[in-house]
Design an enzyme around this catalytic site. Structure first.
Site, PDB file in Angstrom:
ATOM      1  N   PRO A  58       1.820  -4.904   3.921  1.00 20.46           N
ATOM      2  CA  PRO A  58       3.076  -4.839   3.430  1.00 20.46           C
ATOM      3  C   PRO A  58       2.518  -5.634   1.826  1.00 20.46           C
ATOM      4  CG  PRO A  58       3.033  -6.579   4.780  1.00 20.46           C
ATOM      5  CD  PRO A  58       1.977  -5.822   5.243  1.00 20.46           C
ATOM      6  N   CYS A  59       1.906  -4.800   1.086  1.00 20.08           N
ATOM      7  CA  CYS A  59       1.469  -5.269  -0.273  1.00 20.08           C
ATOM      8  C   CYS A  59       2.745  -5.298  -1.118  1.00 20.08           C
ATOM      9  CB  CYS A  59       0.330  -4.339  -0.816  1.00 20.08           C
ATOM     10  SG  CYS A  59       0.863  -2.782  -0.904  1.00 20.08           S
TER      11      CYS A  59
END
Length: 187
Positions: A153-154
């Site tokens: 989940p950048c």
DNA sequence: GCCACTCGTGTAT
DNA sequence: ATACACGAGTGGC
């Protein structure tokens, strides 16, 4: 219901060794998702690449990232799992990842997996968590090279001054993803 | 808002 | 092996 508790969804990363990449079997296909067309690619060990955008572009990027492989356009069961994870708010699902990266990058990506759905962190925070508080800028670069988009989940990493920060597929998409998560976090 | 600082990486020497 | 330039950043001014 308390905020954090949906958060076990910690995928397992296994590392792809570049030297062993030649001839590796990669299956990929294009799917429709909440966030537009997405290309999902996998080896027999896990998801190795996930991208958004135009089909031609994504295929090009796939080949560029795995020059030793010969990707085949073909559905795989694991793709469905990835697809449901893209929009799954309560994901207790976890999915194996099979990706390439330096020691530093792997460390950063592992750290990203700890950020719960609907939450945010900062580049600074990540840098501190991996024990290199001054490597903030380097963390930014590493985050940006995450090969599987929102499976790691950048988009949940923003600047410490609350500014949005950069995003590989543009700030609009990052914003949309964050809004989606905050809306669905308490359902 | 502008600038110096910082450090992992890719590319070139 | 060594040098250099470049970022999805941050803090001081």
């Amino acid at each position: 219901m308390p905020k954090h508790e949906t958060n076990k969804a910690h995928h397992q990363i296994s590392r792809m060794i570049p030297e062993k990449e030649t001839g590796i079997a990669i299956r990929y296909n294009i799917y429709e998702s909440l966030f537009g067309e997405t290309l999902i690619a996998s080896t027999d060990k896990g998801i190795c690449f996930l991208s958004f955008g135009e089909k031609k572009m994504m295929e090009e990027e796939l080949k560029q990232r795995f020059p030793g492989a010969d990707p085949v356009e073909e559905k795989a069961e694991i793709h469905s799992t990835a697809l449901s994870l893209l929009s799954g708010s309560d994901s207790n699902l976890s999915i194996p990842l099979h990706i390439k990266g330096t020691d530093f990058q792997l460390k950063v990506w592992d750290e990203l997996l700890l950020i719960p759905f609907g939450h945010k962190s900062s580049y600074k925070q990540i840098a501190e968590n991996i024990g290199k508080p001054k490597a903030v800028r380097a963390v930014g670069s590493a985050v940006g090279k995450n090969p599987v988009s929102c499976l790691i989940p950048c988009h949940r990493v923003i600047r410490s001054d609350n500014a949005l920060g950069g995003y590989h597929w543009g700030p609009e998409l990052k914003e949309r993803m964050l809004q989606y998560e905050s809306k669905n976090n308490f359902l």
